[in-house]
Write a protein that holds these residues in place. Structure first.
Motif, PDB file in Angstrom:
ATOM      1  N   GLU A   1       0.763  -1.082  -0.140  1.00  0.00           N
ATOM      2  CA  GLU A   1       0.033   0.159   0.140  1.00  0.00           C
ATOM      3  C   GLU A   1       1.299   1.292  -0.268  1.00  0.00           C
ATOM      4  O   GLU A   1       1.655   1.427   0.763  1.00  0.00           O
ATOM      5  N   ILE A   2       0.366   1.738  -0.471  1.00  0.00           N
ATOM      6  CA  ILE A   2       1.108   3.584  -0.950  1.00  0.00           C
ATOM      7  C   ILE A   2       0.991   4.489  -1.077  1.00  0.00           C
ATOM      8  O   ILE A   2      -0.356   4.663  -1.363  1.00  0.00           O
ATOM      9  N   MET A   3       1.393   5.174  -0.009  1.00  0.00           N
ATOM     10  CA  MET A   3       1.024   6.951  -0.091  1.00  0.00           C
ATOM     11  C   MET A   3       1.495   7.720  -0.398  1.00  0.00           C
ATOM     12  O   MET A   3       3.281   7.992  -0.414  1.00  0.00           O
ATOM     13  N   TYR A   4       0.855   8.800  -1.570  1.00  0.00           N
ATOM     14  CA  TYR A   4       2.145  10.184  -2.067  1.00  0.00           C
ATOM     15  C   TYR A   4       2.116  11.188  -1.191  1.00  0.00           C
ATOM     16  O   TYR A   4       1.109  10.913  -0.805  1.00  0.00           O
ATOM     17  N   PRO A   5       2.751  12.490  -1.832  1.00  0.00           N
ATOM     18  CA  PRO A   5       3.006  13.257  -1.464  1.00  0.00           C
ATOM     19  C   PRO A   5       1.944  14.462  -1.327  1.00  0.00           C
ATOM     20  O   PRO A   5       1.866  14.848   0.326  1.00  0.00           O
TER      21      PRO A   5
ATOM     22  N   ASP B   1       8.495   9.940  -1.868  1.00  0.00           N
ATOM     23  CA  ASP B   1       8.009  11.037  -2.519  1.00  0.00           C
ATOM     24  C   ASP B   1       7.914  10.944  -4.170  1.00  0.00           C
ATOM     25  O   ASP B   1       9.195  10.724  -4.431  1.00  0.00           O
ATOM     26  N   ALA B   2       7.675  10.926  -4.262  1.00  0.00           N
ATOM     27  CA  ALA B   2       7.247  10.185  -6.030  1.00  0.00           C
ATOM     28  C   ALA B   2       5.824  10.472  -7.014  1.00  0.00           C
ATOM     29  O   ALA B   2       5.117  11.022  -6.246  1.00  0.00           O
TER      30      ALA B   2
ATOM     31  N   VAL C   1      13.513   2.464  -8.762  1.00  0.00           N
ATOM     32  CA  VAL C   1      13.562   2.264  -6.988  1.00  0.00           C
ATOM     33  C   VAL C   1      13.405   3.378  -6.709  1.00  0.00           C
ATOM     34  O   VAL C   1      13.661   3.758  -7.100  1.00  0.00           O
ATOM     35  N   VAL C   2      12.416   2.954  -6.164  1.00  0.00           N
ATOM     36  CA  VAL C   2      12.225   4.521  -5.468  1.00  0.00           C
ATOM     37  C   VAL C   2      12.592   3.910  -3.731  1.00  0.00           C
ATOM     38  O   VAL C   2      12.058   3.018  -2.924  1.00  0.00           O
ATOM     39  N   VAL C   3      12.666   4.932  -2.807  1.00  0.00           N
ATOM     40  CA  VAL C   3      13.299   5.144  -1.229  1.00  0.00           C
ATOM     41  C   VAL C   3      12.296   5.693  -0.369  1.00  0.00           C
ATOM     42  O   VAL C   3      11.996   7.367  -1.362  1.00  0.00           O
ATOM     43  N   SER C   4      11.499   4.956   0.192  1.00  0.00           N
ATOM     44  CA  SER C   4      10.801   5.181   0.852  1.00  0.00           C
ATOM     45  C   SER C   4      10.894   6.839   1.422  1.00  0.00           C
ATOM     46  O   SER C   4      12.130   6.806   2.399  1.00  0.00           O
ATOM     47  N   MET C   5       9.701   6.972   2.132  1.00  0.00           N
ATOM     48  CA  MET C   5       9.997   8.130   4.115  1.00  0.00           C
ATOM     49  C   MET C   5      10.136   7.264   4.684  1.00  0.00           C
ATOM     50  O   MET C   5      10.354   7.971   5.751  1.00  0.00           O
TER      51      MET C   5
ATOM     52  N   ALA D   1      -3.144   8.080  -2.991  1.00  0.00           N
ATOM     53  CA  ALA D   1      -3.177   6.351  -2.384  1.00  0.00           C
ATOM     54  C   ALA D   1      -3.836   4.966  -3.486  1.00  0.00           C
ATOM     55  O   ALA D   1      -4.266   5.461  -4.511  1.00  0.00           O
ATOM     56  N   ILE D   2      -2.550   4.121  -2.922  1.00  0.00           N
ATOM     57  CA  ILE D   2      -2.986   2.779  -3.900  1.00  0.00           C
ATOM     58  C   ILE D   2      -3.108   2.036  -2.583  1.00  0.00           C
ATOM     59  O   ILE D   2      -1.935   1.183  -1.519  1.00  0.00           O
ATOM     60  N   VAL D   3      -4.087   1.333  -2.640  1.00  0.00           N
ATOM     61  CA  VAL D   3      -4.155  -0.118  -1.890  1.00  0.00           C
ATOM     62  C   VAL D   3      -4.221  -0.721  -2.763  1.00  0.00           C
ATOM     63  O   VAL D   3      -5.096  -1.210  -4.015  1.00  0.00           O
ATOM     64  N   VAL D   4      -4.406  -2.382  -1.900  1.00  0.00           N
ATOM     65  CA  VAL D   4      -3.389  -3.860  -2.332  1.00  0.00           C
ATOM     66  C   VAL D   4      -4.110  -4.463  -1.967  1.00  0.00           C
ATOM     67  O   VAL D   4      -5.347  -5.017  -1.350  1.00  0.00           O
ATOM     68  N   ARG D   5      -3.013  -5.916  -2.732  1.00  0.00           N
ATOM     69  CA  ARG D   5      -3.801  -6.775  -2.137  1.00  0.00           C
ATOM     70  C   ARG D   5      -4.152  -7.385  -0.565  1.00  0.00           C
ATOM     71  O   ARG D   5      -5.501  -7.818  -0.530  1.00  0.00           O
ATOM     72  N   PRO D   6      -3.287  -7.631   0.518  1.00  0.00           N
ATOM     73  CA  PRO D   6      -3.658  -7.418   1.621  1.00  0.00           C
ATOM     74  C   PRO D   6      -4.882  -6.546   1.830  1.00  0.00           C
ATOM     75  O   PRO D   6      -6.079  -7.147   3.296  1.00  0.00           O
ATOM     76  N   TRP D   7      -5.215  -4.894   1.572  1.00  0.00           N
ATOM     77  CA  TRP D   7      -6.152  -4.453   1.801  1.00  0.00           C
ATOM     78  C   TRP D   7      -7.293  -5.192   0.687  1.00  0.00           C
ATOM     79  O   TRP D   7      -8.526  -5.546   2.167  1.00  0.00           O
ATOM     80  N   LEU D   8      -7.411  -6.080   0.241  1.00  0.00           N
ATOM     81  CA  LEU D   8      -8.173  -7.029  -0.544  1.00  0.00           C
ATOM     82  C   LEU D   8      -8.727  -8.262  -0.076  1.00  0.00           C
ATOM     83  O   LEU D   8      -9.945  -8.084   0.330  1.00  0.00           O
ATOM     84  N   HIS D   9      -7.605  -8.355   0.707  1.00  0.00           N
ATOM     85  CA  HIS D   9      -7.723  -9.703   1.430  1.00  0.00           C
ATOM     86  C   HIS D   9      -9.073  -9.632   3.104  1.00  0.00           C
ATOM     87  O   HIS D   9      -8.932 -10.254   3.294  1.00  0.00           O
ATOM     88  N   ALA D  10      -8.298  -8.526   3.958  1.00  0.00           N
ATOM     89  CA  ALA D  10      -8.528  -8.251   5.192  1.00  0.00           C
ATOM     90  C   ALA D  10      -9.841  -7.557   4.612  1.00  0.00           C
ATOM     91  O   ALA D  10     -10.682  -7.909   5.856  1.00  0.00           O
TER      92      ALA D  10
END
Length: 140
Positions: free
Chosen positions: A23-27, A80-81, A54-58, A87-96
């Protein structure tokens, strides 16, 4: 694109991606939620973006994501991209959520009590996406 309630706020330009694992959150959202660096925990693993770079997380933060009456705690990795999404929600959110996503039907269905509820694509967001993707991030 869908609208999700994240951390108590309605967040537009969310993406449900059944092919990703983080799951990703953007600036834009990070700033809009008034999060601070001290709110984040360290996240050391490198991520590979959609462009294969490759993206480094904050850092990482756990926030509630609500759809209808269902609430799931999600560990968002802050990157920071630029992205047209907040935001992106993915498989763990779908599964939960016990949810099933359909790219064909542009919706997500999930059980809620004795009913099946649905999250549908935000029709009003489609034209705005084209505008907002041209200029880096306006609002949440």
């Amino acid at each position: 694109m869908v609208t999700l309630r994240i951390g108590g706020y309605d967040v537009k330009r969310g993406l449900v991606d059944q092919g990703s694992g983080a799951e990703i959150m953007y600036p834009d959202l990070y700033k809009g939620l008034k999060l601070k660096l001290e709110d984040l925990v360290s996240y050391e693993s490198p991520l590979v973006g959609f462009d294969a770079k490759v993206v480094v997380s904050m850092g990482q933060i756990r926030l509630p994501v609500q759809v209808g009456s269902e609430v799931v705690e999600v560990d968002f990795i802050i990157v920071d991209a630029y992205s047209p999404y907040t935001a992106i929600v993915v498989r763990p959110w779908l599964h939960a959520m016990g949810a099933v996503s359909s790219t064909l039907h542009l919706n997500v269905k999930y059980p809620s009590g004795d009913k099946v509820k649905e999250v549908v694509r935000s029709q009003s967001m489609a034209p705005n996406w084209m505008e907002s993707s041209a200029s880096a991030g306006e609002g949440l």
